[in-house]
Design a protein around this motif. Structure first.
Motif, PDB file in Angstrom:
ATOM      1  N   ARG A 243     -25.485 -62.169-117.255  1.00 61.04           N
ATOM      2  CA  ARG A 243     -24.798 -62.063-115.961  1.00 61.04           C
ATOM      3  C   ARG A 243     -25.316 -60.870-115.166  1.00 61.04           C
ATOM      4  NH1 ARG A 243     -20.214 -58.838-114.676  1.00 61.04           N
ATOM      5  NH2 ARG A 243     -19.251 -59.470-112.702  1.00 61.04           N
ATOM      6  N   ASP A 244     -25.407 -59.715-115.799  1.00 60.06           N
ATOM      7  CA  ASP A 244     -25.864 -58.528-115.079  1.00 60.06           C
ATOM      8  C   ASP A 244     -27.285 -58.706-114.562  1.00 60.06           C
ATOM      9  OD1 ASP A 244     -23.454 -57.297-115.488  1.00 60.06           O
ATOM     10  OD2 ASP A 244     -24.135 -56.046-117.170  1.00 60.06           O
ATOM     11  N   GLU A 245     -28.136 -59.341-115.363  1.00 58.69           N
ATOM     12  CA  GLU A 245     -29.514 -59.573-114.923  1.00 58.69           C
ATOM     13  C   GLU A 245     -29.557 -60.545-113.748  1.00 58.69           C
ATOM     14  OE1 GLU A 245     -31.927 -58.841-119.143  1.00 58.69           O
ATOM     15  OE2 GLU A 245     -31.634 -60.878-118.373  1.00 58.69           O
ATOM     16  N   VAL A 246     -28.741 -61.594-113.811  1.00 60.35           N
ATOM     17  CA  VAL A 246     -28.692 -62.569-112.717  1.00 60.35           C
ATOM     18  C   VAL A 246     -28.320 -61.885-111.401  1.00 60.35           C
ATOM     19  CG1 VAL A 246     -27.356 -64.510-111.802  1.00 60.35           C
ATOM     20  CG2 VAL A 246     -28.227 -64.592-114.142  1.00 60.35           C
ATOM     21  N   LEU A 247     -27.248 -61.117-111.424  1.00 58.56           N
ATOM     22  CA  LEU A 247     -26.774 -60.466-110.198  1.00 58.56           C
ATOM     23  C   LEU A 247     -27.765 -59.434-109.683  1.00 58.56           C
ATOM     24  CD1 LEU A 247     -23.018 -60.029-111.204  1.00 58.56           C
ATOM     25  CD2 LEU A 247     -23.941 -61.649-109.522  1.00 58.56           C
TER      26      LEU A 247
ATOM     27  N   LEU B  78     -23.137 -68.223-116.075  1.00 60.98           N
ATOM     28  CA  LEU B  78     -22.895 -66.888-116.602  1.00 60.98           C
ATOM     29  C   LEU B  78     -21.953 -66.074-115.711  1.00 60.98           C
ATOM     30  CD1 LEU B  78     -26.595 -66.005-117.506  1.00 60.98           C
ATOM     31  CD2 LEU B  78     -24.820 -66.774-119.096  1.00 60.98           C
ATOM     32  N   LEU B  79     -21.721 -66.553-114.512  1.00 64.37           N
ATOM     33  CA  LEU B  79     -20.981 -65.758-113.542  1.00 64.37           C
ATOM     34  C   LEU B  79     -19.485 -65.826-113.786  1.00 64.37           C
ATOM     35  CD1 LEU B  79     -22.948 -66.574-110.257  1.00 64.37           C
ATOM     36  CD2 LEU B  79     -23.315 -64.722-111.908  1.00 64.37           C
ATOM     37  N   GLU B  80     -18.776 -64.844-113.239  1.00 65.64           N
ATOM     38  CA  GLU B  80     -17.333 -64.717-113.387  1.00 65.64           C
ATOM     39  C   GLU B  80     -16.666 -64.861-112.019  1.00 65.64           C
ATOM     40  OE1 GLU B  80     -16.729 -60.970-115.306  1.00 65.64           O
ATOM     41  OE2 GLU B  80     -17.791 -61.581-117.144  1.00 65.64           O
ATOM     42  N   PRO B  81     -15.350 -65.031-111.986  1.00 66.48           N
ATOM     43  CA  PRO B  81     -14.682 -65.228-110.688  1.00 66.48           C
ATOM     44  C   PRO B  81     -15.009 -64.173-109.645  1.00 66.48           C
ATOM     45  CG  PRO B  81     -13.177 -65.752-112.460  1.00 66.48           C
ATOM     46  CD  PRO B  81     -14.411 -65.203-113.117  1.00 66.48           C
ATOM     47  N   ALA B  82     -15.107 -62.929-110.053  1.00 68.84           N
ATOM     48  CA  ALA B  82     -15.376 -61.861-109.086  1.00 68.84           C
ATOM     49  C   ALA B  82     -16.732 -62.017-108.414  1.00 68.84           C
ATOM     50  CB  ALA B  82     -15.292 -60.501-109.774  1.00 68.84           C
TER      51      ALA B  82
ATOM     52  N   ARG C 203     -19.649 -74.420-107.446  1.00 72.85           N
ATOM     53  CA  ARG C 203     -19.584 -74.535-108.907  1.00 72.85           C
ATOM     54  C   ARG C 203     -18.648 -73.501-109.512  1.00 72.85           C
ATOM     55  NH1 ARG C 203     -26.012 -75.514-110.399  1.00 72.85           N
ATOM     56  NH2 ARG C 203     -26.213 -77.556-109.375  1.00 72.85           N
ATOM     57  N   LEU C 204     -18.612 -72.315-108.908  1.00 66.35           N
ATOM     58  CA  LEU C 204     -17.658 -71.310-109.383  1.00 66.35           C
ATOM     59  C   LEU C 204     -16.219 -71.768-109.156  1.00 66.35           C
ATOM     60  CD1 LEU C 204     -19.294 -67.922-108.314  1.00 66.35           C
ATOM     61  CD2 LEU C 204     -18.624 -68.577-110.635  1.00 66.35           C
TER      62      LEU C 204
END
Length: 248
Positions: free
Chosen positions: A55-59, A92-96, A124-125
């Motif tokens: 997730r951190d790498e994606v963002l 991999l992402l979260e609601p925030a 998708r989120l």
């Protein structure tokens, strides 16, 4: 993954694969002020295939690619790559992280960036985390046209997977049906068109009392896949609406 190194790698590959003639055509077609290398979307996708894994790498990589500039201007292909990184990493992402998609949409001024972010990231989120739909409610009334368009397009994943949010389709449709902007009208038509493939009766029933208000762009998309026995009475009602309204 080192974000700066991966950004540099992706940028170099895209630049090397560029075609000046294609770049000029894209600039004109998109009416763009950005730098264009002239790279097909397929190449952008392949170039990002082995990128961010967490997730951190994606963002971080998406932000880095989005912010690339050349001669003081953003680069079209690295912005498309940023979107591809987010799309590939949506699981991999979260609601925030819906805020990350919103930030990029607000920094866009073209359907070519907005549509992927709206449907394939935000949508998708929302499908994974239903409470996020409350954010779409705010988007549907946002002053920025591309955010309003995004509220509509973010409903598409639910429609495509057979779990449409019919209440929001109806509510956003009523709120935006008389919008003057082409891109809003088209987006509403697309949502209704996709929904009609799975639930033509619902679309026909929704359109029937609104033929006097719906734009031509929206109407033509909405009835495209409706069965003739549903579409023909709607078309008759649409054509016979009040004289003097003109084509919209």
């Amino acid at each position: 993954m080192d974000t700066a190194d991966e950004t540099a790698r992706i940028r170099a590959v895209l630049r090397d694969q560029g075609d000046a003639e294609r770049a000029e055509y894209e600039r004109r077609y998109l009416k763009s002020d950005l730098v264009h290398y002239g790279v097909p979307v397929r190449v952008v996708r392949e170039t990002c295939r082995s990128s961010a894994r967490t997730r951190d790498e994606v963002l971080a990589l998406a932000d880095s690619l989005w912010d690339v500039t050349e001669d003081g201007r953003p680069v079209h292909e690295t912005r498309m790559a940023a979107i591809e990184v987010l799309v590939r990493g949506t699981r991999l992402l979260e609601p925030a992280d819906l805020a990350a998609a919103e930030r990029l949409i607000r920094d866009s001024a073209s359907w070519v960036y907005v549509d992927g972010l709206a449907e394939k990231v935000a949508g998708r989120l929302v499908l994974r985390f239903p409470p996020l739909a409350a954010t779409l409610d705010a988007w549907s009334a946002d002053p920025y046209m591309w955010i309003r368009r995004s509220a509509l397009l973010a409903l598409l994943p639910g429609v495509r997977t057979g779990s449409p949010d019919l209440e929001r389709v109806s509510r956003y449709g009523d709120a935006l049906i008389e919008e003057r902007d082409f891109f809003i009208r088209k987006a509403l038509g697309w949502v209704l068109r996709e929904l009609s493939k799975k639930d033509p009766a619902w679309v026909g029933s929704w359109l029937a009392p609104r033929t006097s208000r719906v734009s031509g762009v929206t109407f033509r998309e909405a009835v495209r896949h409706l069965p003739a026995e549903t579409a023909e009475p709607l078309a008759t009602a649409y054509r016979s609406r009040g004289a003097g309204r003109g084509r919209r």
